[in-house]
Design a protein around this motif. Structure first.
Motif, short mmCIF file in Angstrom:
data_model
loop_
_atom_site.label_atom_id
_atom_site.label_comp_id
_atom_site.label_asym_id
_atom_site.label_seq_id
_atom_site.Cartn_x
_atom_site.Cartn_y
_atom_site.Cartn_z
N UNK A 233 46.76 47.79 6.46
CA UNK A 233 45.43 48.26 6.85
C UNK A 233 44.37 47.18 6.68
N UNK A 234 44.47 46.40 5.61
CA UNK A 234 43.47 45.36 5.37
C UNK A 234 43.53 44.30 6.46
N UNK A 235 44.73 43.91 6.86
CA UNK A 235 44.87 42.92 7.92
C UNK A 235 44.35 43.46 9.25
N UNK A 236 44.65 44.72 9.51
CA UNK A 236 44.15 45.27 10.78
C UNK A 236 42.63 45.37 10.77
N UNK A 248 50.85 49.03 15.78
CA UNK A 248 51.30 49.41 14.43
C UNK A 248 52.55 50.27 14.54
N UNK A 249 53.35 50.21 13.48
CA UNK A 249 54.50 51.11 13.35
C UNK A 249 54.39 51.72 11.96
N UNK A 250 54.09 53.01 11.89
CA UNK A 250 53.95 53.70 10.62
C UNK A 250 55.31 54.25 10.19
N UNK A 251 55.50 54.54 8.90
CA UNK A 251 56.83 54.93 8.40
C UNK A 251 57.47 56.04 9.21
#
Length: 381
Positions: A233-236, A248-251
């Motif tokens: 999240x911080x990088x995005x 993004x690919x979330x779990x």
């Protein structure tokens, strides 16, 4: 001989052509520029050729090639819901100027991709082309550092160079992992490819299912089995603030488009769907009001134009593209003597002023969370 000369005296009904409702312009036809696997005759380089499915592309231009970005982009476009694509083959990027000139005569294009090409000089040419045409949007690939995918410095530099006041393009990153068409025995079965063709297909799918006003985000990227780099999240947050759209690919879930920012330095053009919606409305009006050219420039024409534009924008508002509890809150149409004084009319010109209140995406859904001791809420009986 007039029809009336053959009829008895009296009152007669005469049907005449009238200004009909404006039909919405297309928004999902893509143009993809690049090198193809098959042989292309010299005279066909830089010429736009229409294909309507992956099989038609293979028949004309050859199959997938791991070393080429364009074939993967075209397949990704059709996998994700695209139905019409113009392929503009070039030997190399020296042919880009000619390819863009050819696309100025291909009037139904609304999305332009330059798959795998991340040099901002070439990408700027595509954005300039889209801005000049006014009816199309550039979908571009973020710069890739295959030695250290976590290094986003080149990407941020690229995004900064591509910002314009009007935001006729968007940048997507990271690259995606798809099946390697011809994996050698000892090589990985996945290959990293540019996402722009897949994103153009996502846009086409979203347009067809929801409308061009819906941000083409929170959408599955079909054909993408993984991402080259998994952002946190911080990088995005850093990328989002630089108007760069993340995948993004979330779990437990597939890769998604997780951004809707245009490459715009001005706030009003910040979002992809707002820029594309206004381009759609502009193109629809340009096409739908041709009947008015050479008509007598008087108040009757102005009223007809006002009715026609209002009817079209009312439909746009009813589809959820404009913000307001009523049509009057969502838009206005002005055509009067203030805009069209005698000197303007003498030049054969008619000016129409239109104001729009587009809906913007709920990019941040804020949850106010607190602890509660139980019992009745303040102010309740």
């Amino acid at each position: 001989m007039s029809d009336f000369e053959t009829k008895a005296p009296g009152v007669h009904l005469l049907e005449v052509p009238a200004a009909g409702p404006i039909a919405g312009a297309g928004t999902s036809t893509a143009a993809l520029i690049g090198t193809v696997a098959g042989a292309v005759a010299e005279e066909d380089l830089g010429k736009a050729k229409l294909v309507t499915n992956w099989t038609a592309y293979v028949d004309k231009f050859g199959a997938l090639d791991e070393a080429l970005s364009l074939p993967h982009a075209v397949r990704g476009f059709f996998e994700n819901g695209g139905t019409m694509a113009y392929i503009v083959p070039v030997a190399d990027m020296s042919g880009l100027d000619g390819a863009l000139r050819a696309l100025t005569r291909t009037l139904d294009v609304s999305i332009v991709c330059l798959p795998g090409q991340t040099e901002f000089e070439n990408q700027q040419k595509v954005i300039t082309h889209c801005e000049g045409m006014g009816d199309r949007f550039a979908v571009l690939d973020g710069a890739r550092n295959d030695k250290d995918p976590s290094d986003t410095g080149p990407l941020l530099t690229q995004g900064g160079h591509l910002l314009t006041d009007r935001g006729f393009g968007a940048l997507y990153w990271p690259w995606i992992s798809v099946k390697n068409p011809k994996p050698p025995p000892a090589e990985p079965k996945l290959v990293q490819v540019a996402p722009s063709g897949h994103i153009a297909g996502v846009m086409a799918r979203s347009d067809n299912l929801r409308g061009v006003h819906k941000a083409p985000a929170n959408e599955v990227v079909r054909g993408a089995l993984d991402l080259e780099y998994h952002l946190n999240d911080a990088e995005q947050s850093v990328l989002n603030n630089a108007n760069i759209n993340a995948l993004r690919a979330f779990p437990g879930g597939p890769p998604l488009v997780w951004g809707a920012r245009a490459l715009a330095s001005k706030t009003e053009w910040r979002y992809v769907n707002v820029r594309r919606l206004v381009a759609y409305i502009s193109d629809s009006l340009l096409q739908g009001l041709r009947w008015a050219v050479f008509e007598p420039n008087n108040t009757a024409l102005w009223k007809a134009l006002e009715r026609t534009v209002t009817e079209f924008l009312t439909r746009v508002w009813q589809a959820g593209a404009l913000f307001g509890r009523s049509a009057e809150e969502a838009f206005y149409v002005k055509i009067d003597e203030e805009l069209n004084p005698a000197p303007v009319r003498e030049l054969g010109q008619v000016f129409i002023e239109i104001g729009l209140a587009p809906t913007r995406p709920a990019e941040h859904v804020v949850i106010q969370l607190g602890l509660w001791s139980g019992g009745g809420r303040t102010g309740e009986a």
